[in-house]
Write an enzyme that holds these catalytic residues in place. Structure first.
Site, PDB file in Angstrom:
ATOM      1  NE  ARG A  64      -7.709  -1.633   7.417  1.00 27.01           N
ATOM      2  CZ  ARG A  64      -6.381  -1.630   7.521  1.00 27.01           C
ATOM      3  NH1 ARG A  64      -5.643  -1.259   6.490  1.00 27.01           N
ATOM      4  NH2 ARG A  64      -5.790  -1.976   8.644  1.00 27.01           N
ATOM      5  CG  ASP A  83      -0.322  -0.244   2.549  1.00 30.45           C
ATOM      6  OD1 ASP A  83       0.916  -0.432   2.624  1.00 30.45           O
ATOM      7  OD2 ASP A  83      -1.052  -0.251   3.565  1.00 30.45           O
ATOM      8  CG  PHE A 108      -1.428   9.251   8.995  1.00 27.55           C
ATOM      9  CD1 PHE A 108      -0.506   8.234   9.225  1.00 27.55           C
ATOM     10  CD2 PHE A 108      -2.782   8.957   9.079  1.00 27.55           C
ATOM     11  CE1 PHE A 108      -0.932   6.942   9.543  1.00 27.55           C
ATOM     12  CE2 PHE A 108      -3.226   7.679   9.401  1.00 27.55           C
ATOM     13  CZ  PHE A 108      -2.286   6.672   9.626  1.00 27.55           C
ATOM     14  CG  ASP A 144      -5.483   1.332   9.335  1.00 26.42           C
ATOM     15  OD1 ASP A 144      -4.420   1.217   8.684  1.00 26.42           O
ATOM     16  OD2 ASP A 144      -5.547   1.148  10.569  1.00 26.42           O
ATOM     17  CG  ASP A 163       5.633   5.964   6.305  1.00 31.68           C
ATOM     18  OD1 ASP A 163       5.746   7.087   5.814  1.00 31.68           O
ATOM     19  OD2 ASP A 163       5.399   5.778   7.514  1.00 31.68           O
TER      20      ASP A 163
HETATM   21  P1  5GP Z   1       6.608   1.454   6.920  1.00 29.02           P
HETATM   22  O1  5GP Z   1       6.781   2.607   7.849  1.00 29.02           O
HETATM   23  O2  5GP Z   1       7.150   0.189   7.507  1.00 29.02           O
HETATM   24  O3  5GP Z   1       7.165   1.755   5.546  1.00 29.02           O
HETATM   25  O4  5GP Z   1       5.054   1.270   6.738  1.00 29.02           O
HETATM   26  C1  5GP Z   1       4.379   0.406   7.590  1.00 29.02           C
HETATM   27  C2  5GP Z   1       2.904   0.475   7.422  1.00 29.02           C
HETATM   28  O5  5GP Z   1       2.468   1.640   8.097  1.00 29.02           O
HETATM   29  C3  5GP Z   1       2.358   0.611   6.016  1.00 29.02           C
HETATM   30  O6  5GP Z   1       2.217  -0.633   5.333  1.00 29.02           O
HETATM   31  C4  5GP Z   1       1.009   1.232   6.307  1.00 29.02           C
HETATM   32  O7  5GP Z   1       0.089   0.233   6.640  1.00 29.02           O
HETATM   33  C5  5GP Z   1       1.309   2.099   7.522  1.00 29.02           C
HETATM   34  N1  5GP Z   1       1.492   3.499   7.093  1.00 29.02           N
HETATM   35  C6  5GP Z   1       2.612   4.147   6.794  1.00 29.02           C
HETATM   36  N2  5GP Z   1       2.356   5.423   6.417  1.00 29.02           N
HETATM   37  C7  5GP Z   1       1.006   5.555   6.462  1.00 29.02           C
HETATM   38  C8  5GP Z   1       0.091   6.622   6.177  1.00 29.02           C
HETATM   39  O8  5GP Z   1       0.427   7.750   5.765  1.00 29.02           O
HETATM   40  N3  5GP Z   1      -1.225   6.357   6.379  1.00 29.02           N
HETATM   41  C9  5GP Z   1      -1.687   5.134   6.813  1.00 29.02           C
HETATM   42  N4  5GP Z   1      -2.997   4.986   6.955  1.00 29.02           N
HETATM   43  N5  5GP Z   1      -0.862   4.110   7.078  1.00 29.02           N
HETATM   44  C10 5GP Z   1       0.467   4.316   6.905  1.00 29.02           C
HETATM   45 MG    MG Z   2      -0.266  -1.519   7.046  1.00 31.50          MG
END
Ligand code: 5GP
Ligand code: MG
Length: 180
Positions: free
Chosen positions: A165, A98, A152, A159, A101
């Protein structure tokens, strides 16, 4: 739900357009390769369902579910909650995510799948938020839907506390929606 949205970042129409473009690219790149498309649950489900239908060459579906074992934010302490069901050794594998981040999830997923010795392993993420990347994470996404600013976002599978979602677009929440 809609009343909690401050602004729409990516509209339904923009999403549809971009997925069609990505679909053309993926269809070309995976022609004759019968890839296994691995979705990382659960944020990816909406993107996955749209994306897979634009890949117009034979492919297979699989999913994995990972979580961080110290709370809700990305801590880097990831575990596999549910592994993929298929044997990917010697197969072409494409990860669908998705959002890329901090990169903890994707980095973990990538290493986990790489250890199963696929013939190739690539990444397709709907959203990329490069400003948030943790130092030391150098993975490049091979396919990116949209690059987003450091905000965010919710909707289209993403979500906040398991809600939003089902919004059909990508939006930013009003501060009140966080209980601020
Ligand atoms: P990571 O920080 O490991 O790249 O992302 C981990 C998870 O955090 C993502 O798969 C997603 O589910 C959630 N996430 C990261 N950034 C966002 C954001 O801006 N909005 C939402 N809703 N979830 C996020
Ligand atoms: Mg996630």
């Amino acid at each position: 739900m809609e009343k909690d949205i401050l602004k729409v970042l990516i509209t339904e129409e923009q999403i549809r357009q971009r997925i069609q473009e990505l679909g053309e690219e993926l269809t070309r790149d995976y022609q004759g390769k019968d890839p296994i498309i691995v979705g990382v649950l659960k944020g990816v489900v909406v993107f996955y369902a749209d994306m897979i239908r634009q890949i117009k060459t034979p492919c297979q579906m699989d999913f994995m579910w990972i979580s961080s074992y110290a709370g809700t934010t990305s801590t880097g302490n990831m575990v596999v909650k549910r592994d993929i069901g298929s044997d990917i050794k010697g197969r072409h594998v494409l990860i669908l995510e998705d959002i890329y981040d901090t990169g903890s999830s994707l980095d973990f997923t990538y290493r986990h799948l790489l250890s199963k010795e696929p013939a190739s392993l690539k990444i397709c993420t709907f959203l990329d938020k490069p400003e948030r990347r943790k130092p030391g994470i150098t993975l490049k996404a091979d396919y990116v839907g949209y690059t987003v600013p450091n905000e965010f976002v919710v909707g289209y599978g993403l979500d906040y506390n398991e809600h939003y979602r089902n919004l059909p677009y990508i939006g930013v929440l009003k501060p009140e929606a966080y209980g601020a």
